[in-house]
Write a protein that holds these residues in place. Structure first.
Motif, PDB file in Angstrom:
ATOM      1  N   ILE A 163       0.840  -1.207   0.000  1.00 54.23           N
ATOM      2  CA  ILE A 163       0.000   0.000   0.000  1.00 54.23           C
ATOM      3  C   ILE A 163       0.872   1.253   0.000  1.00 54.23           C
ATOM      4  CG2 ILE A 163      -1.697   1.308   1.343  1.00 54.23           C
ATOM      5  CD1 ILE A 163      -2.767  -1.415   2.345  1.00 54.23           C
ATOM      6  N   TYR A 164       1.883   1.257   0.857  1.00 49.85           N
ATOM      7  CA  TYR A 164       2.810   2.393   0.953  1.00 49.85           C
ATOM      8  C   TYR A 164       3.505   2.641  -0.383  1.00 49.85           C
ATOM      9  CZ  TYR A 164       6.749   5.074   3.024  1.00 49.85           C
ATOM     10  OH  TYR A 164       7.699   6.018   3.341  1.00 49.85           O
ATOM     11  N   SER A 165       3.892   1.567  -1.062  1.00 50.53           N
ATOM     12  CA  SER A 165       4.652   1.694  -2.305  1.00 50.53           C
ATOM     13  C   SER A 165       3.837   2.310  -3.424  1.00 50.53           C
ATOM     14  CB  SER A 165       5.179   0.323  -2.738  1.00 50.53           C
ATOM     15  OG  SER A 165       6.053  -0.217  -1.765  1.00 50.53           O
ATOM     16  N   THR A 166       2.505   2.152  -3.377  1.00 50.27           N
ATOM     17  CA  THR A 166       1.685   2.762  -4.429  1.00 50.27           C
ATOM     18  C   THR A 166       1.853   4.274  -4.444  1.00 50.27           C
ATOM     19  OG1 THR A 166      -0.243   2.894  -2.959  1.00 50.27           O
ATOM     20  CG2 THR A 166      -0.018   0.904  -4.315  1.00 50.27           C
ATOM     21  N   GLY A 167       2.151   4.862  -3.295  1.00 49.70           N
ATOM     22  CA  GLY A 167       2.420   6.295  -3.238  1.00 49.70           C
ATOM     23  C   GLY A 167       3.896   6.616  -3.371  1.00 49.70           C
ATOM     24  N   TYR A 168       4.724   5.840  -2.713  1.00 49.42           N
ATOM     25  CA  TYR A 168       6.161   6.123  -2.693  1.00 49.42           C
ATOM     26  C   TYR A 168       6.776   5.988  -4.080  1.00 49.42           C
ATOM     27  CZ  TYR A 168      10.928   6.112  -0.793  1.00 49.42           C
ATOM     28  OH  TYR A 168      12.234   6.423  -0.500  1.00 49.42           O
ATOM     29  N   LEU A 169       6.327   5.023  -4.854  1.00 44.48           N
ATOM     30  CA  LEU A 169       6.881   4.774  -6.186  1.00 44.48           C
ATOM     31  C   LEU A 169       5.857   5.065  -7.281  1.00 44.48           C
ATOM     32  CD1 LEU A 169       8.731   1.421  -5.405  1.00 44.48           C
ATOM     33  CD2 LEU A 169       9.791   3.645  -5.734  1.00 44.48           C
ATOM     34  N   ARG A 170       4.985   6.015  -7.031  1.00 48.30           N
ATOM     35  CA  ARG A 170       3.893   6.256  -7.984  1.00 48.30           C
ATOM     36  C   ARG A 170       4.403   6.737  -9.338  1.00 48.30           C
ATOM     37  NH1 ARG A 170       3.957  10.259  -4.188  1.00 48.30           N
ATOM     38  NH2 ARG A 170       4.055  12.439  -4.879  1.00 48.30           N
ATOM     39  N   ASP A 171       5.573   7.363  -9.389  1.00 52.69           N
ATOM     40  CA  ASP A 171       6.116   7.851 -10.656  1.00 52.69           C
ATOM     41  C   ASP A 171       7.256   6.990 -11.186  1.00 52.69           C
ATOM     42  OD1 ASP A 171       4.362  10.057 -10.592  1.00 52.69           O
ATOM     43  OD2 ASP A 171       5.740  11.169  -9.280  1.00 52.69           O
TER      44      ASP A 171
END
Length: 663
Positions: free
Chosen positions: A100-108
């Motif tokens: 879940i965290y990675s969807t924001g942290y690595l969104r680009d």
């Protein structure tokens, strides 16, 4: 649905999610995030159901022969006891939070699809290790985690440090895996089976022929996978990977696998007193040495990495004194607050734009920029420092209490020497842990200087999981009451003596570090840009421009002396520069292992090129010359052929006459 079916689905769903993510990552990118998150969440729900049904009671066993081998069978088997049920829940919680965290942290990040798939595969491999009842099947998950860590640590492969770190992690862990594999084969040979229950039965009946040798071989693999001394050097460098990967590796997979393996097969190690003492020494050096190194690190993630090594030393210490309940209790507690620490660090790095504590210490207002990270990291650091009533206090005190119990001769589960080694090292490490935890908190959130940069509000997917993990970091320690029913039944209640000693030493470590920070802060005034060399309080080393450029970060029109508010330098003194580089172990290994291997490889290359290739070229040259000679004889002139035929006939006739005359 039966419990066995649910248990099979727990590792299977993340594996299917990984396969689907790799297949659809390019063709259907809209499915990547659901395929990353939903399988992990579903696996977590199923793991909770399995744990509820298992209930800490009789172990769940199921097996089917994987393939006929003609000798020692290999079985696809499950063995789910209280330990396995709870560790699987931990893996599911941390993996879901990381996804879940990675969807924001690595969104680009353009490589997010492959990253998410590898995280799912990593999760599946660890769950296979946890639930597996067969050592060879466990080995499959063990090795899959190794290759996943290689790819994930090297996710930013454009950066040389990331490439080097991934190779180092892979090679160091493989160095331990070779004797580990030999030890597994020895166990299977002695027991006539790779089934864990059968192996433990063989150990109980005294059927293990060389217990010390087998235990030491297995410990080599455990040291590599769980980053214990002397094979721990890969873990700090692995911080070159994405921060969520660090959280996954440090909290619930990879390094947890080695500790869990020893806990599951603890009777194998208890069969040898020498192996238990060796494990105690490994644990003591690991926890104390890594705590000293953590106190000298500037990179926030490397501080947390050495912290993980120290906490793994505590878990190994609990196993060395024969208390796997205390070891797994700390494994569960540590998994929650260490995942929280890394994910909060990711938020801080995103907000500040740096990993450097020295730079963060020159920033004002960072805690107001990231209030979620500030409060949740404070909770996690208190748990790490074992301050009551946070979870780390209860789990760490269970270990110290078990060590004290063995040291004073109240149990025969482990040698008394192992108890004293673990107890003394654990108390020393308690002081150091509180010291580096306090230092990290002060340098990160209580800097002074320019305003911290405003990077905007972090994605909600990154902040929500912090509060989810803060709950067990705060309250999980209270589970010390019911947990013995899930483990071996040994009491996990904190012992008064070690509780007072451990907490008192932790408070001393924190207070002394705070005092050192105040002292160094007072001695490091702000210096206007361009006046560093002329300022009376400037360090002599800063007089030269090169030193200024190398050591004095500049914000706006203000420059600062080197590490002005770092209490680690004051506390460690001359030991600081050695601790900052991990006490030069990498340099020692470079001399003892890397250079000899490289020299041997160069020699083999020389022999291959100059000796073997010379013979090969020579063997080819002779037929080539003969062929050239024969080719010259083929002129195409009939008269030449007839002349050669007549000449040959004359030679044969003369030879025949000579033979006849001689007869």
């Amino acid at each position: 649905m039966t419990t066995t079916t649910l248990a099979v689905l727990v590792p299977l769903l993340p594996f299917l999610g990984a396969a689907a993510g790799l297949l659809l990552g390019r063709t259907a990118p809209g499915y990547v995030r659901p395929l990353a998150v939903l399988p992990s969440l579903t696996s977590l729900v199923l793991a909770v159901l399995v744990a509820v049904r298992q209930g800490g009671g009789q172990a769940i066993n199921a097996a089917t022969e994987l393939t006929p081998t003609g000798s020692v069978p290999i079985e696809l088997s499950l063995h789910i006891d209280g330990f396995a049920a709870l560790v699987a829940v931990l893996v599911g919680v941390v993996a879901s939070c990381v996804q879940i965290y990675s969807t924001g942290y690595l969104r680009d990040d353009p490589r997010y699809p492959s990253y998410a798939a590898l995280v799912s595969l990593f999760t599946s491999a660890m769950l296979l290790v946890v639930y597996s009842g067969d050592l060879i099947v466990l080995l499959v998950g063990w090795e899959v985690m190794g290759i996943c860590s290689y790819f994930l640590v090297g996710h930013y492969w454009e950066i040389p440090e990331a490439r080097a770190a991934s190779i180092k992690a892979f090679l160091v862990t493989k160095l331990g895996d070779v004797p580990f594999l030999i030890g597994l084969f020895a166990l299977g040979t002695d027991a006539g089976s790779f089934r864990i229950t059968t192996v433990l039965g063989t150990v109980a009946s005294g059927g293990l022929h060389h217990p010390t040798l087998v235990a030491l071989l297995l410990l080599a693999g455990v040291a590599g996978k769980s980053a214990l001394f002397p094979l721990h050097t890969w873990l700090p460098d692995a911080m070159a990977g994405p921060t969520p990967v660090s959280a996954l590796i440090h909290a619930a997979t990879m390094v947890a696998a080695g500790i869990y393996f020893v806990a599951r097969l603890l009777p194998v190690f208890q069969a040898s007193s020498a192996a238990m003492v060796v494990l105690a020494v490994m644990a003591a050096v690991t926890m104390a040495g890594s705590a000293l190194a953590a106190l000298a690190q500037d990179d926030i993630k490397r501080v947390l990495a050495y912290s993980t090594i120290g906490q793994l030393g505590y878990m190994a210490g609990a196993l060395a004194v024969g208390d796997r309940g205390a070891a797994v209790f700390h494994l569960l507690s540590h998994g929650a607050f260490k995942a929280l620490l890394f994910l909060a660090a990711g938020v801080i790095i995103h907000a500040s734009g740096t990993n450097s504590l020295a730079v963060m210490s020159r920033m004002t207002g960072l805690r107001s920029r990231v209030p979620d990270a500030y409060w949740t990291m404070t909770v996690a650091l208190l748990a790490l420092a074992a301050i009551p009533p946070f979870s780390g206090f209860f789990s760490k005190e269970a270990i110290l209490g078990a060590a004290e119990h063995v040291a004073t001769g109240h149990t025969e589960h482990a040698p008394g020497a192992a108890g004293w080694i673990v107890l003394v090292a654990g108390l020393v490490t308690a002081v150091l842990t509180a010291a580096y935890a306090t230092r990290l908190w002060l340098l990160t959130f209580h800097g002074r200087g320019v305003e911290a940069p405003d990077q905007g509000k972090e994605p909600r997917s990154m902040t929500v999981v912090l509060w989810v993990l803060a709950v067990p970091s705060l309250a999980f320690g209270l589970a010390y009451g019911p947990l013995p029913d899930w483990f071996d039944g040994r009491d996990l209640t904190p012992v008064l003596t070690t509780s007072v000693l451990g907490t008192g030493l932790a408070l001393v470590g924190g207070i002394v570090t705070y005092g050192a920070w105040r002292h160094t802060t007072a001695l490091a005034p702000r210096v206007p840009m361009g006046a560093v060399a002329a300022h009376p309080d400037a360090e002599p080393a800063l007089i030269e421009a090169e030193a200024i450029a190398r050591h004095a970060p500049v914000f706006g029109d203000v420059a600062y002396a080197a590490d002005p508010a770092d209490p680690g330098r004051l506390l460690l003194g001359p030991l600081h520069r050695h601790a900052a580089v991990g006490f030069h172990l990498d340099a020692v290994y470079d001399v003892l292992f890397v250079r000899p291997v490289q020299a041997g490889a160069a020699l083999v290359r020389f022999l291959d090129r100059e000796v073997v290739d010379t013979y090969v070229r020579g063997a080819a040259a002779l037929p080539r010359l003969l062929g050239a000679a024969v080719r010259r004889a083929q002129t195409g002139n009939v008269q030449t052929y007839v002349s050669a035929l007549l000449a040959g006939t004359v030679v044969l006739v003369v030879a025949a006459l000579l033979v006849a005359t001689g007869a």
